[in-house]
Design an enzyme around this catalytic site. Structure first.
Site, PDB file in Angstrom:
ATOM      1  N   CYS A  23       0.809  -1.199   0.000  1.00 50.22           N
ATOM      2  CA  CYS A  23       0.000   0.000   0.000  1.00 50.22           C
ATOM      3  C   CYS A  23       0.847   1.255   0.000  1.00 50.22           C
ATOM      4  O   CYS A  23       2.061   1.203   0.151  1.00 50.22           O
ATOM      5  CB  CYS A  23      -0.880   0.034   1.248  1.00 50.22           C
ATOM      6  SG  CYS A  23      -1.929  -1.416   1.415  1.00 50.22           S
ATOM      7  N   GLY A  49      -0.566   0.663  -5.123  1.00 55.68           N
ATOM      8  CA  GLY A  49      -1.840  -0.015  -4.924  1.00 55.68           C
ATOM      9  C   GLY A  49      -2.901   0.567  -5.820  1.00 55.68           C
ATOM     10  O   GLY A  49      -3.181   1.765  -5.750  1.00 55.68           O
ATOM     11  N   ASN A 124       0.579   0.922   5.734  1.00 54.57           N
ATOM     12  CA  ASN A 124       1.344   0.229   4.698  1.00 54.57           C
ATOM     13  C   ASN A 124       2.227  -0.783   5.412  1.00 54.57           C
ATOM     14  O   ASN A 124       3.010  -0.417   6.279  1.00 54.57           O
ATOM     15  CB  ASN A 124       2.203   1.236   3.915  1.00 54.57           C
ATOM     16  CG  ASN A 124       3.190   0.566   2.956  1.00 54.57           C
ATOM     17  OD1 ASN A 124       4.240   1.130   2.661  1.00 54.57           O
ATOM     18  ND2 ASN A 124       2.870  -0.609   2.482  1.00 54.57           N
ATOM     19  N   GLY A 125       2.082  -2.038   5.022  1.00 59.15           N
ATOM     20  CA  GLY A 125       2.884  -3.086   5.660  1.00 59.15           C
ATOM     21  C   GLY A 125       1.997  -4.270   5.956  1.00 59.15           C
ATOM     22  O   GLY A 125       0.892  -4.387   5.422  1.00 59.15           O
ATOM     23  N   TYR A 264      12.216  -3.011  -7.020  1.00 57.99           N
ATOM     24  CA  TYR A 264      10.995  -2.986  -7.817  1.00 57.99           C
ATOM     25  C   TYR A 264       9.927  -2.008  -7.342  1.00 57.99           C
ATOM     26  O   TYR A 264       9.346  -1.290  -8.135  1.00 57.99           O
ATOM     27  CB  TYR A 264      10.361  -4.387  -7.854  1.00 57.99           C
ATOM     28  CG  TYR A 264       8.992  -4.402  -8.485  1.00 57.99           C
ATOM     29  CD1 TYR A 264       8.859  -4.394  -9.863  1.00 57.99           C
ATOM     30  CD2 TYR A 264       7.839  -4.385  -7.704  1.00 57.99           C
ATOM     31  CE1 TYR A 264       7.600  -4.369 -10.456  1.00 57.99           C
ATOM     32  CE2 TYR A 264       6.577  -4.361  -8.295  1.00 57.99           C
ATOM     33  CZ  TYR A 264       6.468  -4.357  -9.668  1.00 57.99           C
ATOM     34  OH  TYR A 264       5.225  -4.334 -10.249  1.00 57.99           O
TER      35      TYR A 264
HETATM   36  P1  AMP Z   1       5.969 -13.130 -12.756  1.00 58.31           P
HETATM   37  O1  AMP Z   1       5.381 -12.837 -14.094  1.00 58.31           O
HETATM   38  O2  AMP Z   1       5.004 -13.793 -11.838  1.00 58.31           O
HETATM   39  O3  AMP Z   1       7.275 -13.845 -12.829  1.00 58.31           O
HETATM   40  O4  AMP Z   1       6.240 -11.730 -12.068  1.00 58.31           O
HETATM   41  C1  AMP Z   1       7.366 -10.991 -12.412  1.00 58.31           C
HETATM   42  C2  AMP Z   1       6.977  -9.642 -12.911  1.00 58.31           C
HETATM   43  O5  AMP Z   1       6.116  -9.016 -11.975  1.00 58.31           O
HETATM   44  C3  AMP Z   1       8.211  -8.773 -13.081  1.00 58.31           C
HETATM   45  O6  AMP Z   1       8.178  -8.226 -14.384  1.00 58.31           O
HETATM   46  C4  AMP Z   1       8.087  -7.715 -12.017  1.00 58.31           C
HETATM   47  O7  AMP Z   1       8.313  -6.439 -12.593  1.00 58.31           O
HETATM   48  C5  AMP Z   1       6.681  -7.818 -11.486  1.00 58.31           C
HETATM   49  N1  AMP Z   1       6.644  -7.952 -10.012  1.00 58.31           N
HETATM   50  C6  AMP Z   1       7.545  -8.489  -9.190  1.00 58.31           C
HETATM   51  N2  AMP Z   1       7.146  -8.441  -7.906  1.00 58.31           N
HETATM   52  C7  AMP Z   1       5.942  -7.838  -7.917  1.00 58.31           C
HETATM   53  C8  AMP Z   1       5.004  -7.477  -6.901  1.00 58.31           C
HETATM   54  N3  AMP Z   1       5.230  -7.746  -5.624  1.00 58.31           N
HETATM   55  N4  AMP Z   1       3.876  -6.856  -7.269  1.00 58.31           N
HETATM   56  C9  AMP Z   1       3.627  -6.595  -8.554  1.00 58.31           C
HETATM   57  N5  AMP Z   1       4.465  -6.915  -9.559  1.00 58.31           N
HETATM   58  C10 AMP Z   1       5.614  -7.531  -9.251  1.00 58.31           C
END
Ligand code: AMP
Length: 491
Positions: A23, A49, A124-125, A264
């Site tokens: 969040c 979010g 947030n958390g 990220y």
């Molecule tokens: P996946 O397709 O499941 O391997 O997710 C990896 C992709 O999701 C990467 O391109 C990241 O930029 C993005 N990503 C990684 N962690 C998160 C997260 N916690 N929430 C949203 N997107 C994420």
């Protein structure tokens, strides 16, 4: 209603949300346009979010609240809505959760009337003993209105025997475990607090005579506020007509800021703990190029999250950088779509190959992480179809092998590709000629630390190491979150 209530008493109330919300929060004290500035601040934090947004304001007497599902602009885009949120103090919240129904009663800020007056909270958390505390509180007669972990804090404040708001908030927070950056609104103050390990970010800013609290500095920039400092780990700040007071009410422990915010989650134009997120990402790219160089013709980021690391990689490797994949910005974050089928669809909707820069070339693709492997698999296929002769994938984080319980949304361990396969196995599955991840020490160098100190690491890196710095009380009551064994050996 009756049915709902009995379910809450007999089932795990957090199942719906998987206890994994990420969040963004914002708070402002002492400005005539408090709600309007909060809406702008939340808009800058939208990446944290997209499921729901809410603002609570106060004119010193009454509280006013508007909360809804969807984006900030959808909920706070009109003057009519802002006009319904008068007052010089406001807090706001953006939220998402991956699974389960989106319930309006879970949308924050939460608000309750207490003995001392009204109080709104944005969190947030993620609390790691929320379920344990909730069970105890329900037994004591507390009636929960939502399924968020944050509501536990509300009830703990309500039953506290202390008299002042700040004492009650501190009393409540001394009983919770986990990660929290909170903004609270009372009739005459805005309170900000960060958990003792400072896992999630929270910054302090100033706009003329007004104080601002926000998850990230980009939310200060959008309203033209000046960055003052990070709220410190374990610090509670109270902002009222007497100015700002800082308390350190918790037992002091070593800070463990979430390293994944740098990799990220945070916006690249934010500065966290004195370090530019963008610069860290570029440095990770440089480290990656040093650690796992490969002969290639072009470096292509997986947009947008892979862009700064790809820039760093290309500069270090002296390979041309091109936007070989174009992202459609009108599709939400792929990862957070609720079902697997929609997630797959989302990836296709979201990216397209820029063929002229791919055909006949040896491509290095750079992305920030592989979680389930969905994005990489689709992107690699797309790049091959566009005529790449070789595809090498470079990831600007170590393999994500453990779930996060402190507020970053990750699936259960079973669904993490790196928990099931070693690097060679993952490379085969996503269809690349080579795959490499930044090493943990390389990552620490990029954030400005010498190396990960085994005994006292400077960051929370549990998603890569399984070294959880805060007890997972709720988890230990059930299945051990670390017990899942790899299917194909080490990684
Ligand atoms: P996946 O397709 O499941 O391997 O997710 C990896 C992709 O999701 C990467 O391109 C990241 O930029 C993005 N990503 C990684 N962690 C998160 C997260 N916690 N929430 C949203 N997107 C994420």
């Amino acid at each position: 209603m009756t049915q709902d209530f009995s379910q809450m008493l007999t089932t795990n109330p957090f199942d719906d949300d998987k206890l994994k919300e990420e969040c963004g929060v914002f708070g402002i004290f002492g400005h005539n346009g408090a709600a309007s500035l909060t809406a702008l601040g939340l808009h800058a934090l939208q990446h944290r979010g997209q499921e729901a947004a809410g603002i609570v304001s106060t004119d010193g007497e009454h509280f006013h609240s508007h909360r809804g599902s969807g984006h900030v602009a959808d909920n706070f885009g009109t003057e009519a809505v802002i006009k319904k949120l008068p007052g010089t103090m406001a807090i706001g919240h953006v939220r998402y959760s991956t699974t389960g129904e989106t319930m309006l009663r879970n949308v924050q800020p939460l608000f309750a009337d207490f003995e001392f007056g009204g109080l709104a909270i944005g969190h947030n958390g993620n609390l790691t003993n929320a379920l344990t505390l909730r069970k105890q509180l329900v037994r004591r007669g507390c009636l929960f209105q939502s399924t968020t972990d944050t509501e536990v804090i509300v009830h703990l404040i309500a039953i506290s025997l202390y008299s002042t708001v700040e004492e009650r908030v501190i009393d409540a927070l001394r009983q919770v475990e986990g990660a929290y950056s909170l903004v609270c609104l009372t009739q005459n103050s805005v309170i900000g607090v960060r958990d003792p390990l400072g896992i999630r970010p929270l910054v302090l800013g100033k706009l003329g005579g007004s104080w601002i609290l926000a998850s990230e500095s980009c939310a200060l920039d959008i309203v033209g506020a000046e960055f003052v400092r990070d709220v410190e780990a374990g610090e509670l700040v109270i902002i009222d007509h007497n100015g700002l007071r800082s308390l350190k009410p918790f037992h002091k422990v070593k800070q463990r800021f979430c390293i994944f915010e740098y990799i990220y989650f945070a916006r690249p134009d934010s500065v966290m703990e004195g370090t530019s997120v963008y610069e860290v990402r570029k440095r990770i790219g440089q480290e990656l190029a040093r650690e796992s160089h490969v002969e290639a013709d072009v470096v292509i980021p997986v947009p947008d999250s892979g862009v700064p690391a790809a820039l760093g990689y290309a500069a270090q490797a002296n390979i041309p950088f091109e936007l070989g994949i174009i992202r459609n910005h009108y599709v939400g974050r792929t990862f957070i779509e609720p079902t697997d089928s929609i997630r797959h669809l989302g990836v296709k909707l979201k990216h397209n190959a820029n063929r002229a820069h791919i055909a006949g070339k040896r491509v290095v693709l750079v992305d920030d992480s592989i979680v389930r492997g969905t994005t990489s698999t689709k992107i690699v296929e797309m790049v091959r179809q566009a005529g790449a002769t070789e595809v090498h994938m470079r990831i600007s984080s170590p393999p994500t092998t453990y779930s996060c319980f402190y507020g970053i949304d990750t699936p259960e361990r079973e669904k993490l590709l790196a928990a099931r396969y070693d690097v060679a196995g993952m490379a085969k599955l996503i269809g690349v000629d080579s795959l490499a991840f930044i090493s943990l020490d390389g990552l620490y160098r990029a954030v400005g630390e010498e190396a990960r100190d085994g005994e006292h690491p400077q960051y929370c890196d549990a998603c890569f190491t399984g070294d959880y710095p805060i007890t997972l009380t709720d988890q230990s009551g059930g299945e051990d979150p670390c017990a899942f064994s790899t299917l194909t050996g080490g990684h």
